[in-house]
Scaffold this motif. Sequence first.
Motif, mmCIF file in Angstrom:
data_model
loop_
_atom_site.group_PDB
_atom_site.id
_atom_site.type_symbol
_atom_site.label_atom_id
_atom_site.label_comp_id
_atom_site.label_asym_id
_atom_site.label_seq_id
_atom_site.Cartn_x
_atom_site.Cartn_y
_atom_site.Cartn_z
ATOM 1 N N CYS A 91 -5.356 -4.003 3.502
ATOM 2 C CA CYS A 91 -4.393 -4.819 4.228
ATOM 3 C C CYS A 91 -3.042 -4.760 3.514
ATOM 4 O O CYS A 91 -2.903 -4.116 2.472
ATOM 5 N N ARG A 92 -2.053 -5.440 4.110
ATOM 6 C CA ARG A 92 -0.805 -5.765 3.427
ATOM 7 C C ARG A 92 -0.762 -7.274 3.283
ATOM 8 O O ARG A 92 -1.175 -8.000 4.182
ATOM 9 N N PHE A 93 -0.259 -7.745 2.135
ATOM 10 C CA PHE A 93 -0.207 -9.191 1.946
ATOM 11 C C PHE A 93 0.969 -9.593 1.080
ATOM 12 O O PHE A 93 1.551 -8.788 0.361
ATOM 13 N N LYS A 94 1.341 -10.881 1.187
ATOM 14 C CA LYS A 94 2.415 -11.444 0.366
ATOM 15 C C LYS A 94 2.249 -12.959 0.326
ATOM 16 O O LYS A 94 1.501 -13.543 1.119
ATOM 17 N N ASP A 95 2.970 -13.602 -0.595
ATOM 18 C CA ASP A 95 2.921 -15.061 -0.658
ATOM 19 C C ASP A 95 4.108 -15.664 0.087
ATOM 20 O O ASP A 95 4.724 -15.010 0.937
ATOM 21 N N ARG A 104 -4.247 -14.892 -3.458
ATOM 22 C CA ARG A 104 -4.960 -13.623 -3.588
ATOM 23 C C ARG A 104 -6.144 -13.613 -2.631
ATOM 24 O O ARG A 104 -6.522 -14.643 -2.051
ATOM 25 N N LEU A 105 -6.751 -12.455 -2.465
ATOM 26 C CA LEU A 105 -7.914 -12.261 -1.606
ATOM 27 C C LEU A 105 -9.113 -11.864 -2.458
ATOM 28 O O LEU A 105 -8.953 -11.229 -3.509
ATOM 29 N N HIS A 106 -10.296 -12.210 -1.988
ATOM 30 C CA HIS A 106 -11.526 -11.910 -2.711
ATOM 31 C C HIS A 106 -12.604 -11.449 -1.742
ATOM 32 O O HIS A 106 -12.567 -11.758 -0.540
ATOM 33 N N VAL A 107 -13.591 -10.741 -2.271
ATOM 34 C CA VAL A 107 -14.878 -10.565 -1.603
ATOM 35 C C VAL A 107 -15.889 -11.347 -2.421
ATOM 36 O O VAL A 107 -15.930 -11.227 -3.647
ATOM 37 N N SER A 108 -16.683 -12.166 -1.757
ATOM 38 C CA SER A 108 -17.680 -12.942 -2.476
ATOM 39 C C SER A 108 -19.035 -12.840 -1.798
ATOM 40 O O SER A 108 -19.130 -12.549 -0.597
ATOM 41 N N GLU A 109 -20.076 -13.078 -2.578
ATOM 42 C CA GLU A 109 -21.382 -13.317 -1.990
ATOM 43 C C GLU A 109 -21.342 -14.687 -1.334
ATOM 44 O O GLU A 109 -20.589 -15.566 -1.765
ATOM 45 N N ALA A 132 -0.792 -12.061 -5.116
ATOM 46 C CA ALA A 132 0.177 -11.555 -4.135
ATOM 47 C C ALA A 132 1.608 -11.645 -4.659
ATOM 48 O O ALA A 132 1.976 -12.613 -5.326
ATOM 49 N N GLU A 133 2.389 -10.640 -4.321
ATOM 50 C CA GLU A 133 3.812 -10.616 -4.678
ATOM 51 C C GLU A 133 4.607 -11.452 -3.669
ATOM 52 O O GLU A 133 4.083 -11.905 -2.653
ATOM 53 N N HIS A 134 5.916 -11.601 -3.956
ATOM 54 C CA HIS A 134 6.808 -12.270 -3.005
ATOM 55 C C HIS A 134 7.172 -11.353 -1.842
ATOM 56 O O HIS A 134 7.777 -11.812 -0.872
ATOM 57 N N ARG A 135 6.828 -10.086 -1.922
ATOM 58 C CA ARG A 135 7.128 -9.110 -0.865
ATOM 59 C C ARG A 135 5.811 -8.476 -0.400
ATOM 60 O O ARG A 135 4.796 -8.573 -1.075
ATOM 61 N N VAL A 157 -5.057 -19.651 -1.697
ATOM 62 C CA VAL A 157 -3.619 -19.840 -1.505
ATOM 63 C C VAL A 157 -2.960 -20.421 -2.749
ATOM 64 O O VAL A 157 -1.931 -19.938 -3.204
ATOM 65 N N GLY A 158 -3.548 -21.472 -3.304
ATOM 66 C CA GLY A 158 -2.955 -22.149 -4.451
ATOM 67 C C GLY A 158 -2.394 -23.499 -4.055
ATOM 68 O O GLY A 158 -1.771 -23.651 -2.997
ATOM 69 N N GLY A 159 -2.635 -24.494 -4.897
ATOM 70 C CA GLY A 159 -2.159 -25.844 -4.626
ATOM 71 C C GLY A 159 -0.834 -26.134 -5.308
ATOM 72 O O GLY A 159 -0.247 -25.280 -5.974
ATOM 73 N N GLY A 160 -0.363 -27.346 -5.126
ATOM 74 C CA GLY A 160 0.882 -27.748 -5.774
ATOM 75 C C GLY A 160 2.046 -27.912 -4.820
ATOM 76 O O GLY A 160 3.121 -28.361 -5.207
ATOM 77 N N GLY A 161 1.885 -27.515 -3.557
ATOM 78 C CA GLY A 161 2.945 -27.683 -2.570
ATOM 79 C C GLY A 161 3.777 -26.439 -2.353
ATOM 80 O O GLY A 161 4.258 -25.822 -3.310
ATOM 81 N N GLY A 162 3.919 -26.054 -1.095
ATOM 82 C CA GLY A 162 4.807 -24.950 -0.727
ATOM 83 C C GLY A 162 4.196 -23.564 -0.774
ATOM 84 O O GLY A 162 4.866 -22.586 -0.438
ATOM 85 N N HIS A 163 2.940 -23.459 -1.179
ATOM 86 C CA HIS A 163 2.344 -22.136 -1.320
ATOM 87 C C HIS A 163 1.805 -21.624 0.011
ATOM 88 O O HIS A 163 1.297 -22.380 0.844
#
Length: 212
Positions: A91-95, A104-109, A132-135, A157-163
């Motif tokens: 894929c393509r991804f960014k924050d 970030r992305l993961h594969v999990s059981e 993930a980068e900003h771009r 995604v990440g907590g703390g607001g705005g992510h």
Amino acid sequence: VQISNITELPCEVINDGGVLKFLNTPDAFHFQTTCKYIKNCIDLSHIDNALTPYRSILGNRHWHDVNDNVHVWREINIIFSHKIRSVLFKCRFKDQGWGNRKGRLHVSEIDAASADGGDFKVGRIVCSTPIAEHRWTEARLEFRPDPEKRYAMCYQVGGGGGHGLYVEKTRVQAVFYGSVEANIVNKLGKHIGNEFFANMLKTVLEKMAASC
């Protein structure tokens, strides 16, 4: 025993129990182009986004202000699991484009039994993208599934607001031993858009393969 030509090697020395286990996926595909004998021994092919719910992963997705936990995005439904060399996710991804980077992305059981009535539980993380980068950047995950386990794409995604985390141009491929079966699945999968019928076809194909 003196070997003067690679075609004198038995297939079990060449395929996944021998030489092939030391090669990554691109090198394995290159290796099988060496000659017809090697191609027949390895018989490696792709199943491209074939049979939902692979298709259900496709498309653009985004998540905002979740938390620091890892969450299940979608189960990866693996057809012919006993013949799979590996599964690829691209894929393509960014924050969110500013501030701290956490997504970030993961594969999990996964474990389907849960206290809240059927949602998947995230189990052992099998592989992960970089943060993930900003771009927009390319991401690639590859893993070798255990036929006795189930797997899912997951996001963080990440907590703390705005992510935020944005994903686009997703693609799932199964790297598969068996070009005949892969060709059938790829052709049939293009004409199936209903998940019920796709899963029914998956069951029929696997029973046919098991009886051969």
